[in-house]
Scaffold this motif. Structure first.
Motif, PDB file in Angstrom:
ATOM      1  N   LEU A  73       0.810  -1.211   0.000  1.00 51.77           N
ATOM      2  CA  LEU A  73       0.000   0.000   0.000  1.00 51.77           C
ATOM      3  C   LEU A  73       0.848   1.267   0.000  1.00 51.77           C
ATOM      4  O   LEU A  73       1.815   1.378   0.746  1.00 51.77           O
ATOM      5  CB  LEU A  73      -0.910   0.017   1.230  1.00 51.77           C
ATOM      6  CG  LEU A  73      -1.923  -1.113   1.317  1.00 51.77           C
ATOM      7  CD1 LEU A  73      -2.604  -1.105   2.687  1.00 51.77           C
ATOM      8  CD2 LEU A  73      -2.949  -1.003   0.199  1.00 51.77           C
ATOM      9  N   GLY A  74       0.467   2.218  -0.824  1.00 54.87           N
ATOM     10  CA  GLY A  74       1.128   3.511  -0.883  1.00 54.87           C
ATOM     11  C   GLY A  74       0.566   4.305  -2.041  1.00 54.87           C
ATOM     12  O   GLY A  74      -0.319   3.830  -2.769  1.00 54.87           O
ATOM     13  N   THR A  75       1.055   5.526  -2.211  1.00 54.32           N
ATOM     14  CA  THR A  75       0.600   6.345  -3.326  1.00 54.32           C
ATOM     15  C   THR A  75       0.754   5.568  -4.628  1.00 54.32           C
ATOM     16  O   THR A  75      -0.137   5.557  -5.470  1.00 54.32           O
ATOM     17  CB  THR A  75       1.379   7.672  -3.376  1.00 54.32           C
ATOM     18  OG1 THR A  75       1.106   8.389  -2.165  1.00 54.32           O
ATOM     19  CG2 THR A  75       0.977   8.503  -4.566  1.00 54.32           C
ATOM     20  N   THR A  76       1.890   4.891  -4.789  1.00 52.34           N
ATOM     21  CA  THR A  76       2.047   3.909  -5.863  1.00 52.34           C
ATOM     22  C   THR A  76       1.936   2.553  -5.189  1.00 52.34           C
ATOM     23  O   THR A  76       2.821   2.145  -4.444  1.00 52.34           O
ATOM     24  CB  THR A  76       3.401   4.046  -6.575  1.00 52.34           C
ATOM     25  OG1 THR A  76       3.491   5.358  -7.138  1.00 52.34           O
ATOM     26  CG2 THR A  76       3.558   3.013  -7.678  1.00 52.34           C
ATOM     27  N   THR A  77       0.815   1.899  -5.399  1.00 52.22           N
ATOM     28  CA  THR A  77       0.535   0.617  -4.762  1.00 52.22           C
ATOM     29  C   THR A  77       0.985  -0.523  -5.661  1.00 52.22           C
ATOM     30  O   THR A  77       0.611  -0.578  -6.832  1.00 52.22           O
ATOM     31  CB  THR A  77      -0.974   0.495  -4.448  1.00 52.22           C
ATOM     32  OG1 THR A  77      -1.301   1.437  -3.421  1.00 52.22           O
ATOM     33  CG2 THR A  77      -1.358  -0.901  -3.999  1.00 52.22           C
ATOM     34  N   GLY A  78       1.794  -1.404  -5.107  1.00 51.67           N
ATOM     35  CA  GLY A  78       2.175  -2.620  -5.816  1.00 51.67           C
ATOM     36  C   GLY A  78       1.128  -3.684  -5.546  1.00 51.67           C
ATOM     37  O   GLY A  78       0.571  -3.748  -4.444  1.00 51.67           O
ATOM     38  N   TRP A  79       0.832  -4.497  -6.547  1.00 51.65           N
ATOM     39  CA  TRP A  79      -0.150  -5.565  -6.370  1.00 51.65           C
ATOM     40  C   TRP A  79       0.318  -6.830  -7.077  1.00 51.65           C
ATOM     41  O   TRP A  79       1.060  -6.773  -8.050  1.00 51.65           O
ATOM     42  CB  TRP A  79      -1.534  -5.150  -6.885  1.00 51.65           C
ATOM     43  CG  TRP A  79      -1.558  -4.813  -8.350  1.00 51.65           C
ATOM     44  CD1 TRP A  79      -1.318  -3.598  -8.924  1.00 51.65           C
ATOM     45  CD2 TRP A  79      -1.801  -5.714  -9.451  1.00 51.65           C
ATOM     46  NE1 TRP A  79      -1.396  -3.689 -10.293  1.00 51.65           N
ATOM     47  CE2 TRP A  79      -1.701  -4.963 -10.636  1.00 51.65           C
ATOM     48  CE3 TRP A  79      -2.095  -7.075  -9.526  1.00 51.65           C
ATOM     49  CZ2 TRP A  79      -1.884  -5.543 -11.888  1.00 51.65           C
ATOM     50  CZ3 TRP A  79      -2.280  -7.651 -10.779  1.00 51.65           C
ATOM     51  CH2 TRP A  79      -2.173  -6.876 -11.940  1.00 51.65           C
ATOM     52  N   ALA A  80      -0.103  -7.959  -6.542  1.00 51.89           N
ATOM     53  CA  ALA A  80       0.131  -9.255  -7.181  1.00 51.89           C
ATOM     54  C   ALA A  80      -1.122 -10.088  -6.953  1.00 51.89           C
ATOM     55  O   ALA A  80      -1.705 -10.055  -5.863  1.00 51.89           O
ATOM     56  CB  ALA A  80       1.361  -9.946  -6.612  1.00 51.89           C
ATOM     57  N   LEU A  81      -1.527 -10.801  -7.984  1.00 53.45           N
ATOM     58  CA  LEU A  81      -2.772 -11.557  -7.953  1.00 53.45           C
ATOM     59  C   LEU A  81      -2.524 -12.988  -8.399  1.00 53.45           C
ATOM     60  O   LEU A  81      -1.952 -13.211  -9.465  1.00 53.45           O
ATOM     61  CB  LEU A  81      -3.792 -10.891  -8.881  1.00 53.45           C
ATOM     62  CG  LEU A  81      -5.191 -11.459  -8.879  1.00 53.45           C
ATOM     63  CD1 LEU A  81      -5.985 -10.862  -7.712  1.00 53.45           C
ATOM     64  CD2 LEU A  81      -5.881 -11.124 -10.189  1.00 53.45           C
ATOM     65  N   HIS A  82      -2.910 -13.930  -7.556  1.00 51.07           N
ATOM     66  CA  HIS A  82      -2.898 -15.348  -7.914  1.00 51.07           C
ATOM     67  C   HIS A  82      -4.316 -15.661  -8.354  1.00 51.07           C
ATOM     68  O   HIS A  82      -5.247 -15.670  -7.536  1.00 51.07           O
ATOM     69  CB  HIS A  82      -2.506 -16.192  -6.698  1.00 51.07           C
ATOM     70  CG  HIS A  82      -2.595 -17.662  -6.932  1.00 51.07           C
ATOM     71  ND1 HIS A  82      -3.766 -18.378  -6.775  1.00 51.07           N
ATOM     72  CD2 HIS A  82      -1.660 -18.561  -7.310  1.00 51.07           C
ATOM     73  CE1 HIS A  82      -3.537 -19.647  -7.038  1.00 51.07           C
ATOM     74  NE2 HIS A  82      -2.273 -19.774  -7.367  1.00 51.07           N
ATOM     75  N   GLY A  83      -4.508 -15.858  -9.659  1.00 49.83           N
ATOM     76  CA  GLY A  83      -5.842 -16.099 -10.194  1.00 49.83           C
ATOM     77  C   GLY A  83      -6.322 -17.510  -9.933  1.00 49.83           C
ATOM     78  O   GLY A  83      -5.541 -18.404  -9.585  1.00 49.83           O
ATOM     79  N   ALA A  84      -7.617 -17.698 -10.099  1.00 52.99           N
ATOM     80  CA  ALA A  84      -8.212 -19.019  -9.923  1.00 52.99           C
ATOM     81  C   ALA A  84      -7.602 -20.034 -10.882  1.00 52.99           C
ATOM     82  O   ALA A  84      -7.618 -21.238 -10.620  1.00 52.99           O
ATOM     83  CB  ALA A  84      -9.728 -18.941 -10.124  1.00 52.99           C
ATOM     84  N   ASP A  85      -7.017 -19.548 -11.979  1.00 54.12           N
ATOM     85  CA  ASP A  85      -6.374 -20.431 -12.956  1.00 54.12           C
ATOM     86  C   ASP A  85      -4.930 -20.759 -12.577  1.00 54.12           C
ATOM     87  O   ASP A  85      -4.240 -21.461 -13.301  1.00 54.12           O
ATOM     88  CB  ASP A  85      -6.413 -19.795 -14.346  1.00 54.12           C
ATOM     89  CG  ASP A  85      -5.700 -18.446 -14.414  1.00 54.12           C
ATOM     90  OD1 ASP A  85      -5.131 -17.998 -13.389  1.00 54.12           O
ATOM     91  OD2 ASP A  85      -5.718 -17.835 -15.488  1.00 54.12           O
ATOM     92  N   GLY A  86      -4.457 -20.225 -11.445  1.00 56.47           N
ATOM     93  CA  GLY A  86      -3.093 -20.488 -10.991  1.00 56.47           C
ATOM     94  C   GLY A  86      -2.063 -19.515 -11.516  1.00 56.47           C
ATOM     95  O   GLY A  86      -0.908 -19.537 -11.090  1.00 56.47           O
TER      96      GLY A  86
END
Length: 165
Positions: A19-32
């Motif tokens: 979290l921050g002004t520039t937020t990093g994100w990573a997503l593990h999808g249902a497809d792996g």
């Protein structure tokens, strides 16, 4: 705080955030598949004080709609900030995130900075370059340290079952 499930099934959508002004994100999808990136919640010149958080809420909702439903969320739990503004932004984003998750029954948890760094690099005080190198060594191409941190949080959650032993 909502508690996270004891174990994950591979068909769940999991989200991690730096979290921050520039937020990093990573997503593990249902497809792996794992996808990641950054998103800016910088205040616009004519924005009111709450617009950053409204944009964050809308971004979470859209991510949930397009890639979800999101089953669990982890975020970097920062205890000390370099400046007052960063602390205020972090607190506002964390409040927005936890309220969003509570409204939808999505479990969430904060992960201490040292835990993330130690898992990714072996050192609890690793610098930004070491975090970028650790993500690249795992086959990712993060644009910056925010994305690298989000990737590290997601990998920590997947590899330690979210810290639940």
């Amino acid at each position: 705080m909502s508690h996270l499930p004891l174990a994950f099934r591979g068909d769940r959508t999991l989200l991690s955030l730096d979290l921050g002004t520039t937020t990093g994100w990573a997503l593990h999808g249902a497809d792996g598949m794992i996808t990641s990136g950054t998103v800016s919640f910088r205040q616009g010149r004519f924005d009111g004080g709450g617009m950053r958080y409204l944009r964050f809420t809308n971004w979470l909702t859209e991510l949930d709609r397009l890639s979800g439903p999101i089953s669990a969320i982890w975020f970097e739990e920062v205890r000390r900030h370099a400046g007052t503004d960063a602390a205020h932004v972090y607190g506002g984003l964390m409040a927005t995130l936890t309220a969003w998750a509570e409204l939808r029954g999505v479990p969430y948890d904060g992960v201490p900075v040292g835990t993330i760094k130690r898992h990714a690099t072996g050192k609890g005080n690793a610098n930004k370059d070491a975090m970028l190198a650790a993500a690249r060594a795992r086959g990712f191409s993060p644009a910056d340290d925010n994305e690298a941190d989000a990737i590290a949080i997601l990998l920590w959650a997947l590899e330690t079952r979210g810290g639940v032993r």
